[in-house]
Design an enzyme around this catalytic site. Structure first.
Site, PDB file in Angstrom:
ATOM      1  N   ASP A  36      45.733  34.176 -42.195  1.00 20.83           N
ATOM      2  CA  ASP A  36      46.285  33.322 -41.142  1.00 20.83           C
ATOM      3  C   ASP A  36      46.484  31.901 -41.639  1.00 20.83           C
ATOM      4  O   ASP A  36      46.106  31.553 -42.753  1.00 20.83           O
ATOM      5  CB  ASP A  36      45.312  33.274 -39.952  1.00 20.83           C
ATOM      6  CG  ASP A  36      45.367  34.550 -39.136  1.00 20.83           C
ATOM      7  OD1 ASP A  36      46.355  35.281 -39.269  1.00 20.83           O
ATOM      8  OD2 ASP A  36      44.413  34.798 -38.379  1.00 20.83           O
ATOM      9  N   LYS A  58      50.566  32.982 -37.289  1.00 20.58           N
ATOM     10  CA  LYS A  58      51.267  33.362 -36.065  1.00 20.58           C
ATOM     11  C   LYS A  58      52.261  32.306 -35.610  1.00 20.58           C
ATOM     12  O   LYS A  58      52.003  31.119 -35.691  1.00 20.58           O
ATOM     13  CB  LYS A  58      50.243  33.612 -34.958  1.00 20.58           C
ATOM     14  CG  LYS A  58      49.515  34.900 -35.181  1.00 20.58           C
ATOM     15  CD  LYS A  58      48.538  35.162 -34.057  1.00 20.58           C
ATOM     16  CE  LYS A  58      47.610  36.290 -34.461  1.00 20.58           C
ATOM     17  NZ  LYS A  58      46.228  35.986 -34.085  1.00 20.58           N
ATOM     18  N   MET A 173      41.992  26.288 -28.245  1.00 24.34           N
ATOM     19  CA  MET A 173      43.445  26.370 -27.976  1.00 24.34           C
ATOM     20  C   MET A 173      43.821  25.671 -26.684  1.00 24.34           C
ATOM     21  O   MET A 173      44.695  26.133 -25.961  1.00 24.34           O
ATOM     22  CB  MET A 173      43.888  27.857 -27.888  1.00 24.34           C
ATOM     23  CG  MET A 173      43.531  28.671 -29.095  1.00 24.34           C
ATOM     24  SD  MET A 173      43.790  30.436 -28.847  1.00 24.34           S
ATOM     25  CE  MET A 173      42.345  30.904 -27.889  1.00 24.34           C
TER      26      MET A 173
END
Ligand code: SAH
Length: 508
Positions: A36, A58, A173
């Site tokens: 990632d 992502k 997040m």
């Protein structure tokens, strides 16, 4: 076929020092690494040279689809019999979708193992100086996603329960939703003056932390232009940062310092810098090379007893003499006879390490001062061997000769610009990645100047500060049009670092 397996590996929140031993082991043996965006810095450098590296960072908009693709990829690679490391930031099972990947593997009948990592909520908080639990202040902690759309009617988050039922809340997040998160918490009963903190890029040299009471945190974060990845921490414990903040308050925190010494010598300087919070960028500009022949040195080593003084002017000289002794089947016993002088502690130390006592270190660690010190011992009629670089200033032999000594200069090594250093330096400079460049020798300055466009050295350097170990190095720098910003009183590496700390403090 039988070997196929997927390791779901957490690499911690960013600091490579927080990668577990097990994670490092798996990274080193994997045939395929699927990784990632937010993995620990430098983690891929531990991979096998032949490992297949696949980036699946992502894209925020294509979340669901991408995750299915990633699951498929893992299944496919493991089914081919490959050893796969699925490398993630933090912990794979904390907002890491590791559970989904494990289920996909299970469904495909493929084996997997989980390697937990330090999750950002733990690592980032610790590096911000915030204990997530604290006696009599916080007895519970919750990790919460801040990614969910807080305006939607049916929230998966139990706001009422969180607002009043858990002492410390850590949102992942959540920066873009911060105002709504704050509103929800206050609306559900969390006092508006509860301490809060937002931690950007925690545990890395770019860490930034903003603290404020809950009702002010959103505007403070906007002012400071805090960006993802960041954590939002709400709770009384956030107030402890004021006393316990230890990481980003170190004196050289986040400063990117170019270390131009030879590879052999760089690590001691880099380690000291790192301890003070700096990011050392090791780029050896010069390298030490062996000579084709060592006539003067060999002749001297065969008959050391005839010398009164053996003089070293660098640690490189010590290393070269040691190597020459070894190559000729001799050892330090064969240095018996002369007294030993070293130009400074950095030269004396390697001598002491090989069991050679140093009789004289001058007051200041430059050739002129060494000449003073030796002259004070009486040079008339004495024999002096100077073990040094092939090319060096002549001030020491000239002054000792003038004082009546018979001086033998024994070249033991040469320094030369390291091939490829120029291009590496240009990249660092053009990316603006250097805050301070350090120089411990004139030859490093020469090599630096040769690498940087000689016509426009000032422009090419931009805001890079220049730190020199002593006046001779500084003179060379100035002769090349460099402005010297840091020059310690004592000409040693520790003093150089101290002066650098003082300089940076002055500029904060
Ligand atoms: N599995 C990861 C979390 C992935 S979700 C873990 O256990 O840490 C991604 C979120 O993690 C980011 O949006 C941010 O909120 C948080 N995060 C990850 N690394 C971070 C860091 N170095 N500093 C602050 N927050 C971080």
């Amino acid at each position: 076929m039988a070997n196929g397996i997927v390791y779901l590996v957490g690499s911690g929140p960013g600091d490579p020092g927080l990668v577990t031993l097990r994670a490092r082991e798996i990274i080193g043996l994997a045939e395929v690494i699927v990784y990632d965006r937010l993995i620990a810095e430098g983690a891929l450098s531990w991979a096998r040279p032949d490992a297949e590296l696949i980036y699946v960072g992502k894209l925020p908009d294509r979340h669901t689809l991408r995750q299915e693709e990633i699951n498929q990829l893992l299944v496919q690679k493991a089914a081919e019999g490959r050893v796969v490391c699925r490398l993630k930031g933090g912990d794979p099972f904390v907002f890491g979708r590791g559970g989904e990947e494990a289920l996909a593997l299970l469904e495909a009948g493929l084996p997997f193992e989980v390697v937990p990592g330090v999750t950002a909520g733990i690592g980032g908080s610790a590096y911000a100086g915030i204990p997530v639990t604290h006696r009599s202040v916080a007895t519970s902690v919750a990790f919460v996603t801040g990614h969910e759309d807080p305006t939607k009617a049916e929230s998966g988050i139990n706001w009422a329960g969180l607002a009043t039922g858990t002492d410390t809340l850590v949102f992942y997040m959540g920066v873009s939703n911060l105002p709504l998160i704050v509103a929800r918490l206050i609306e559900h009963g969390r006092p508006a003056d509860t301490p809060a903190a937002v931690i950007e890029r925690g545990t890395t040299p770019a860490q930034r932390v903003v603290t404020a009471p809950l009702h002010e945190i959103a505007s403070r974060v906007e002012q400071a232009d805090i960006r993802a990845p960041a954590l939002i921490l709400v709770g009384q414990v956030a107030g402890l940062r004021e006393q316990l903040g230890w990481f980003d308050s170190r004196p050289l925190f986040g400063r990117r310092v170019l270390v131009t010494r030879t590879r052999e010598q760089a690590s001691a300087l880099s380690e000291r810098l790192r301890r003070l919070g700096a990011v050392p960028l090791e780029l050896p500009l010069i390298e030490v090379q062996a000579l084709d022949a060592y006539e003067a040195l060999d002749a001297a080593l065969d008959d050391m007893a005839r010398f009164d003084w053996l003089v070293f002017t660098s640690a490189n000289g010590v290393a070269a003499v040691r190597e020459r002794l070894r190559a000729r089947g001799l050892d330090t016993r064969d240095l018996r006879g002369p007294r030993v002088a070293a130009i400074g502690p950095g030269t004396a130390e390697p001598l002491e390490q090989i069991g050679v006592r140093v009789d004289l270190i001058p007051e200041r660690f430059i050739a002129e001062s060494l000449a003073d010190g030796l002259e004070a011992q009486g040079m008339a009629g004495s024999r002096v061997l100077i073990a040094r670089a092939e090319e060096a200033r002549e001030v020491l032999p000239e002054r000792l000769a003038a004082a009546g000594a018979e001086v033998i200069v024994a070249p033991c090594y040469r320094t030369a610009p390291r091939a490829g250093a120029g291009e590496e330096l240009q990249v660092l400079l053009s990316e603006g990645r250097i805050d301070v460049a350090t120089f411990a020798s004139s030859s490093a300055v020469e090599a630096f100047a040769a690498c940087v466009a000689p016509e426009g050295i000032g422009d090419a350097l931009g805001g890079v500060a220049i730190a020199c170990i002593g006046p001779v190095t500084a003179q060379t720098a100035e002769a090349h049009g460099l402005r010297v910003d840091v020059l310690p009183e004592e000409h040693t590496i520790p003093a150089l670092i101290e002066a650098l700390v003082a300089y940076c403090r002055g500029r904060d």
